[in-house]
Write an enzyme that holds these catalytic residues in place. Structure first.
Site, PDB file in Angstrom:
ATOM      1  NE  ARG A 184       2.581   5.716   4.334  1.00 17.73           N
ATOM      2  CZ  ARG A 184       2.209   6.725   3.582  1.00 17.73           C
ATOM      3  NH1 ARG A 184       3.108   7.407   2.883  1.00 17.73           N
ATOM      4  NH2 ARG A 184       0.943   7.092   3.535  1.00 17.73           N
ATOM      5  CE  LYS A 232       1.059  12.096  -9.578  1.00 18.63           C
ATOM      6  NZ  LYS A 232       2.130  13.026  -9.314  1.00 18.63           N
ATOM      7  CB  THR A 285      -6.109   0.902  10.344  1.00 16.79           C
ATOM      8  OG1 THR A 285      -7.305   0.236   9.919  1.00 16.79           O
ATOM      9  CG2 THR A 285      -5.024   0.759   9.284  1.00 16.79           C
ATOM     10  NE  ARG A 339     -23.462 -18.049   7.186  1.00 16.59           N
ATOM     11  CZ  ARG A 339     -22.556 -18.977   7.510  1.00 16.59           C
ATOM     12  NH1 ARG A 339     -21.267 -18.732   7.341  1.00 16.59           N
ATOM     13  NH2 ARG A 339     -22.937 -20.140   8.000  1.00 16.59           N
ATOM     14  CD  GLN A 361      -6.359  -1.668   2.250  1.00 15.64           C
ATOM     15  OE1 GLN A 361      -7.156  -2.303   1.570  1.00 15.64           O
ATOM     16  NE2 GLN A 361      -6.741  -0.631   2.956  1.00 15.64           N
ATOM     17  CB  ALA A 374      -8.388   3.040   1.673  1.00 17.07           C
ATOM     18  N   GLY A 375      -6.335   5.298   2.607  1.00 17.71           N
ATOM     19  CA  GLY A 375      -6.078   6.733   2.671  1.00 17.71           C
ATOM     20  C   GLY A 375      -5.403   7.183   1.394  1.00 17.71           C
ATOM     21  CG  HIS A 376      -6.445   5.807  -2.111  1.00 15.90           C
ATOM     22  ND1 HIS A 376      -7.137   5.059  -3.045  1.00 15.90           N
ATOM     23  CD2 HIS A 376      -5.761   4.905  -1.360  1.00 15.90           C
ATOM     24  CE1 HIS A 376      -6.881   3.774  -2.862  1.00 15.90           C
ATOM     25  NE2 HIS A 376      -6.048   3.669  -1.846  1.00 15.90           N
ATOM     26  CE  LYS A 419      -3.714   1.389  -3.703  1.00 19.59           C
ATOM     27  NZ  LYS A 419      -2.602   1.530  -2.732  1.00 19.59           N
ATOM     28  CB  THR A 471      -5.693   5.806   7.341  1.00 22.12           C
ATOM     29  OG1 THR A 471      -6.152   5.835   5.990  1.00 22.12           O
ATOM     30  CG2 THR A 471      -6.835   5.373   8.237  1.00 22.12           C
ATOM     31  CB  THR A 472      -2.719   5.130  11.210  1.00 20.04           C
ATOM     32  OG1 THR A 472      -1.498   4.993  10.452  1.00 20.04           O
ATOM     33  CG2 THR A 472      -3.694   4.052  10.781  1.00 20.04           C
ATOM     34  N   GLY A 520       0.814  -1.200   0.000  1.00 19.08           N
ATOM     35  CA  GLY A 520       0.000   0.000   0.000  1.00 19.08           C
ATOM     36  C   GLY A 520       0.851   1.254   0.000  1.00 19.08           C
ATOM     37  CG  ASP A 521       0.920   3.515   2.583  1.00 21.27           C
ATOM     38  OD1 ASP A 521      -0.197   4.039   2.724  1.00 21.27           O
ATOM     39  OD2 ASP A 521       1.419   2.729   3.408  1.00 21.27           O
TER      40      ASP A 521
END
Length: 400
Positions: free
Chosen positions: A291, A17, A127, A141, A211, A38-40, A15, A286-287, A11-12
Site C-alpha cells: 500500500r 475488525k 484488482t 442487462r 472499500q 474486498a479483504g476484511h 472496517k 486481497t492482492t 479502503g483498508d
C-alpha cells in the site's frame, strides 16, 4: 437500530475488525456492495480470517449474516470462504444467507477485467477479480443472477450470449458444469430478496461497507474508483429495500493509505513512507500489493465525512505510529496557487500540493500528545471519535 460502517479513505481502514467488534450489539451483519475485491481481516488472536464476501460478523456469537443483492458473488470464492469459516467455527455457515437476486462473477470476467485495464491509456489499478465486469454486464442487462441457476436451460443461454457479446473463444459448457457444481453446494444458503427483507424486518442491522468513500464510483476519485456505491448512499440500493439508517460510523486510520493507481496528495515516497508501511504491515489483504502510505489528510477526511453523512468516527492504526517523535497532518491544499481548506469535488486533487502542519508524536496511546491528536481530529471534522483501536485483535479497541 440500523447502522452502517463505512471507510473514510481509500479502503483498508480496518472496517472488518470494527464490524466484528460492533456486531455483538446487532442481530445481523449485511454486506450490501462490492465483491471478492474486498479483504476484511479479522484477528481472533489465535488466527486471522480474511472476509472477501461473507459479512464480518463475530463468528463466535453466531450472529446472522446476509449477502444482499448489491454484492457481486464469485461462487468459487464464496465456497472456499465458507469452507474456511467452518474449519474454525463449525456450524457458522448455517447463519449465512445470500440473495438470489445478487449477480454472479463468471470465471472469464477476471481475464476480461485485466485486458480492459491493460488497454487503458492510464490503468486504474483494478484488482482483476472481475467485479467491474460483473457490474458492467448488470448495467448492460447481460448479467447472470443466482436465481438463473434454477433454470439450467436459461443459464446455458445466458452464458452463450455473454461469450458471443464479448467475442470469446472459450468452452461455455465446461464453465457451466463447474459453476453448477459449486452452486448446488451453496443453494441452501440462497433466499429471495423479499423473504430476506421480511425476516430481517424489525431486527437490529449492521451494514458493512467495502472499500472506502474515496473509492465510491460517484463520490470518489473517479475514474480511480471501484464499481459501486460503497459509501452510505449505497445501502438502500444494495440492500434492495428502503431502510432507515439510524447511524453512520466512519472508520479512518491515523494516517492514509492507498492501493493501486490514482491521486494521493499526502503520499510519502521516502523512508518515512516505507517505515509506516513496514510498521503497519500495509499490504493488500486481497492482492498482496504494497500500500502507498502518507500522512493523515484532513481535507479529504472532511470531504468523506460530509458526503457519507458520518455521525461518529472510529480511529484505527494509531498504535502503528507509537514512538515517532514528530508527525505531520495535511490541513489544506495549494491548488494552482490558491490555498484550499475544503473541496466540493475531487476533480483537481491530482494538482493538490499538501499544506502540512507538524505535530508532536506520542510514546503510546496513553500519552497526552495522543489525546491532543484525537481532539484535533474532532475539531477538524466536527465529528466525535467514539472508539480507538489499540491493536490488531478484535478486542483491542476502547470506547471513549
Amino acid at each position: 437500530m440500523n447502522t452502517v460502517v463505512v471507510g473514510l479513505q481509500w479502503g483498508d481502514e480496518g472496517k472488518g475488525k470494527v464490524v466484528t467488534y460492533l456486531s455483538r450489539n446487532y442481530d445481523c451483519v449485511v454486506r450490501y456492495s462490492g465483491g471478492s475485491n474486498a479483504g476484511h481481516t479479522v484477528d481472533y488472536g489465535q488466527f486471522k480470517l480474511v472476509h472477501h464476501l461473507v459479512p464480518s460478523a463475530d463468528l463466535r456469537l453466531r450472529k446472522g449474516m446476509y449477502i444482499a443483492t448489491g454484492v457481486a458473488v464469485d461462487l468459487n470464492v464464496l465456497s472456499q470462504e465458507i469452507e474456511q469459516l467452518e474449519q474454525f467455527f463449525p456450524g457458522s455457515g448455517e447463519a449465512l444467507q445470500v440473495s438470489k437476486q445478487a449477480h454472479v462473477v463468471i470465471p472469464f470476467y477476471r481475464e476480461l477485467d485485466g485486458k480492459i485495464d491493460a488497454a487503458r491509456s492510464e490503468p486504474v489499478g483494478t484488482t482483476r477479480r472481475g467485479i467491474g465486469l460483473c457490474y458492467a454486464n448488470r448495467a448492460l442487462r447481460f448479467g447472470v443472477r443466482l436465481e438463473d441457476f434454477e433454470d439450467e436451460v436459461l443459464l446455458e443461454r445466458k452464458l452463450a450470449e455473454l461469450v458471443r457479446v464479448w467475442n470469446l473463444d472459450i468452452d461455455a459448457n465446461s464453465i457451466l458444469k463447474q459453476m453448477l457444481e459449486i452452486y448446488h453446494s451453496l443453494s441452501h444458503h440462497l433466499i429471495d430478496n423479499v423473504e430476506a427483507f421480511e425476516r430481517l424486518k424489525g431486527k437490529d442491522l449492521l451494514f458493512e461497507a467495502t472499500q472506502g468513500v474515496l473509492l465510491d464510483v460517484d463520490a470518489g476519485t473517479y475514474p480511480y474508483v471501484t464499481s459501486t456505491n460503497c459509501s452510505s448512499s449505497g445501502v438502500q440500493a444494495g440492500f434492495g429495500f428502503p431502510i432507515k439508517l439510524d447511524k453512520v460510523i466512519g472508520v479512518t486510520k491515523a494516517y492514509t493509505t492507498r492501493v493501486g493507481e490514482g491521486p494521493f496528495p499526502t503520499e510519502l515516497k521516502n523512508e518515512m513512507g516505507e517505515k509506516i508501511r513496514r510498521l503497519g504491515d500495509e499490504y493488500g489483504a486481497t492482492t498482496g500489493r504494497p500500500r502507498r502510505c502518507g500522512w493523515l489528510d484532513f481535507v479529504l477526511l472532511r470531504y468523506a465525512v460530509k458526503v457519507s453523512g458520518c455521525d461518529e468516527l472510529i480511529l484505527t492504526k494509531a498504535d502503528v505510529l507509537n514512538g515517532l517523535e514528530r508527525l505531520a497532518v495535511c490541513v489544506a491544499y495549494n491548488v494552482d496557487g490558491v490555498k484550499v481548506r475544503d473541496v466540493k469535488n475531487l476533480r483537481n486533487i491530482h494538482k493538490a500540493e499538501p499544506v502540512y502542519e507538524e505535530i508532536e508524536g506520542w510514546k503510546d496511546l496513553n500519552s497526552p500528545s495522543f489525546e491532543k491528536f484525537l481532539r484535533r481530529i474532532e475539531q477538524e471534522t466536527g465529528v466525535r471519535i467514539s472508539h480507538v483501536s489499540t491493536g490488531s485483535k478484535v478486542e483491542d479497541i476502547v470506547v471513549l
